[in-house]
Design an enzyme around this catalytic site. Sequence first.
Site, mmCIF file in Angstrom:
data_model
loop_
_atom_site.group_PDB
_atom_site.id
_atom_site.type_symbol
_atom_site.label_atom_id
_atom_site.label_comp_id
_atom_site.label_asym_id
_atom_site.label_seq_id
_atom_site.Cartn_x
_atom_site.Cartn_y
_atom_site.Cartn_z
ATOM 1 N N TYR A 5 0.852 -1.184 0.000
ATOM 2 C CA TYR A 5 0.000 0.000 0.000
ATOM 3 C C TYR A 5 0.891 1.238 0.000
ATOM 4 C CZ TYR A 5 -3.560 -3.382 1.534
ATOM 5 O OH TYR A 5 -4.398 -4.463 1.649
ATOM 6 N N GLY A 51 -17.220 -0.108 -1.793
ATOM 7 C CA GLY A 51 -18.027 1.107 -1.762
ATOM 8 C C GLY A 51 -19.354 0.989 -2.476
#
Length: 348
Positions: free
Chosen positions: A66, A216
């Site tokens: 990340y 999402g």
Amino acid sequence: MAKLAAASTVRTVRLGSQGLEVSAQGLGCMGMSSFYGPPKPDQEMITLIHHAVSSGITFLDTSDIYGPFTNEVLVGKAIKEIREKVQLATKFGISFADGKREIRGDPAYVRASCEASLKRLDVDCIDLYYQHRIDTRVPIEVTIGEMKKLVEEGKIKYIGLSEASASTIRRAHAVHPITAVQIEWSLWTRDVEEAIIPTCRELGIGIVPYSPLGRGFLSIGAKLVDNLADNDFRKLMPRFSAENLEKNKVIFERICEIASKKGCSPSQLALAWVHHQGNDVAPIPGTTKVKNLEENIGALSVELTPLETKEIEDLVSSAGVFGDRYGDMDFTWMNSETPPLSSWQATV
């Protein structure tokens, strides 16, 4: 809306049989630094992490990829003064050396990755260390064997796997107990229920669902794509293509209908469904906004009866899910078989 669960009411769950206890809901930190658009300001994200921990969400999830690397540094800064309050999980296994993706699980890489993560996180020990993706060139016994050494040396406490097949999980568990398997699991990703989940439960391994809100989509539906940054990798995912998104709208509409009856938000309903899958499950929804964090915590207060759970599942499954999870499914549990240990021994 479901009443917000206070810090004192955020229950804990045990992952695996080796003693790891975590908040029943974790916090995925990936989107703070990469993949979902530009990195967010460090201080804002540190404040968010502190708010999560003070609210009872103490299971933090990151990875060396990340950023790459920057999210571990961020999380390390955030937990500097509160290390004893959190359960820290990070991962290794995906390398982007020279701009090329490579999956690695060889012993030298395992060790070097762990040492580097310890330094970036500025900690002496990682609570839960996952192999992020499976190196199909290296027998899983070899990779886990090196991770076992890291446990013995006190550099990591517990071993995890991510996107591993049932047979890979079994072989790994035979070398050293696997504490948790991280896998995508949500109302629109349920293929893991056939073999992965039963295998984990047979072996006493905890389950950590990532993307429990469908990246999402299960929170705000198709309009999610309207505000995605140019470099948001969801734009490359088949489920978010214009054609599939139009078909997948039905899923969100049906979740909204039930959520309205329950007096909660769609995201709370979807997350509550994951929480109701068992006491060995700790989902890690990610967010960069305090408002969304609090809404996610509220999902812990949403009660679903077995009948309601089945109704949700039936409505979503009857709508159908269109598009694969990733554009390239080669690096998922479906393709994580490794060579037999004998093949490695013959070369060393």
